[in-house]
Design an enzyme around this catalytic site. Structure first.
Site, PDB file in Angstrom:
ATOM      1  N   ASN A 193       0.859  -0.890   0.054  1.00 14.24           N
ATOM      2  CA  ASN A 193      -0.392  -0.429   0.090  1.00 14.24           C
ATOM      3  C   ASN A 193       0.739   1.147  -0.358  1.00 14.24           C
ATOM      4  OD1 ASN A 193      -2.205   0.959   0.423  1.00 14.24           O
ATOM      5  ND2 ASN A 193      -1.683   2.275   2.677  1.00 14.24           N
ATOM      6  N   HIS A 238       1.027   5.320   1.300  1.00 14.09           N
ATOM      7  CA  HIS A 238       0.267   6.114   2.081  1.00 14.09           C
ATOM      8  C   HIS A 238       0.915   7.491   2.502  1.00 14.09           C
ATOM      9  CE1 HIS A 238      -2.189   7.471   5.306  1.00 14.09           C
ATOM     10  NE2 HIS A 238      -0.949   7.508   6.017  1.00 14.09           N
ATOM     11  N   SER A 282       4.902   6.458   2.342  1.00  7.50           N
ATOM     12  CA  SER A 282       5.015   5.682   2.689  1.00  7.50           C
ATOM     13  C   SER A 282       4.506   4.501   1.975  1.00  7.50           C
ATOM     14  CB  SER A 282       5.271   5.266   4.195  1.00  7.50           C
ATOM     15  OG  SER A 282       5.560   6.457   4.940  1.00  7.50           O
ATOM     16  N   ASP A 287      -2.041   1.112   8.065  1.00  7.61           N
ATOM     17  CA  ASP A 287      -1.380   1.842   7.839  1.00  7.61           C
ATOM     18  C   ASP A 287      -0.007   1.421   8.242  1.00  7.61           C
ATOM     19  OD1 ASP A 287      -3.874   4.262   7.118  1.00  7.61           O
ATOM     20  OD2 ASP A 287      -2.488   2.967   5.590  1.00  7.61           O
TER      21      ASP A 287
END
Ligand code: GRF
Length: 217
Positions: free
Chosen positions: A111, A113, A140, A149
């Protein structure tokens, strides 16, 4: 020996600028991947139009068609699995995914973020950065775990926060860095440099601090 391109699925809820960056890197020949699916929880997501324009199978599932959140997540991730994806990229996917569903993709889902995690998990990261008076902001990329997250951060890009910065100016400047960072991480995974064996590994060593773009290039 050339590797077969890594099969990549992307989930996005919005405009898909990070997806666009991934497609551009693939088209430029700098990203050895095959996009097998773009999925969304929003039928109106711009990311789906990008996928269709690029000839990538696109899919929208409506959360309202499912009895609960885990039911939706299971259905969507079943389609991701059926696509043959070897890596799942969450790129502007704005849902908290059921822990049991995510667990099946441990080490195979990343992911991006827009904060310097562990700072500011969740939403409104640019605003929170400005309100805190931080001198730096950033993005990130992390392996996805059940914690929102919260998975191991594998790469970060940093930008200075200027005196006149607004939420908009910060978001725009950071997005340009995201569009460099995410393809670089996907490329490192596709080339076998970045791996997961219960923890993040880079070039055969445990990854203890986030990589920079320079290290990934
Ligand atoms: C980006 O800031 C990304 O970091 C966050 O969602 C925002 C929109 O992404 N996860 P995109 O333009 O839809 O790729």
């Amino acid at each position: 020996m050339t590797h077969a391109p890594l099969k990549v699925a992307v989930l996005a809820s919005g405009r898909g600028s990070n997806l666009a960056a991934l497609i551009a890197a693939r088209d430029a020949g700098s990203l050895p991947v095959e996009f097998v699916l773009v999925g969304s929880d929003k039928a109106s997501a711009g990311a789906l139009l990008l996928a269709e324009a690029a000839g990538i199978p696109a899919l929208a599932l409506n959360p309202k068609d499912y009895p609960d959140r885990p039911g939706f997540d299971r259905a969507l991730f079943a389609r991701v699995a059926a696509s043959g994806a070897e890596l799942l990229v969450l790129a502007g996917f704005m849902r908290v995914i059921d822990g049991a569903v995510v667990a099946e993709w441990e080490g195979r889902a990343i992911n991006i973020h827009p904060s310097l995690l562990p700072k500011y998990p969740g939403l409104h990261t640019h605003r929170r950065c400005l309100e805190a008076g931080d001198a730096e902001h950033g993005a990130s990329v992390h392996f996805v775990t059940a914690e929102l997250d919260g998975g191991p951060v594998v790469a970060q890009a940093r930008i200075p926060v200027g005196a006149g910065d607004t939420e908009i100016s910060l978001a725009e400047r950071l997005l340009a860095e995201e569009h460099r960072l995410l393809p670089a991480v996907v490329g490192a995974i596709a080339e076998g440099r970045l791996r997961w064996n219960g923890a993040a590994m880079f070039d055969g060593q445990p990854l203890t601090t986030p990589l920079t773009l320079a290290q990934l290039s």
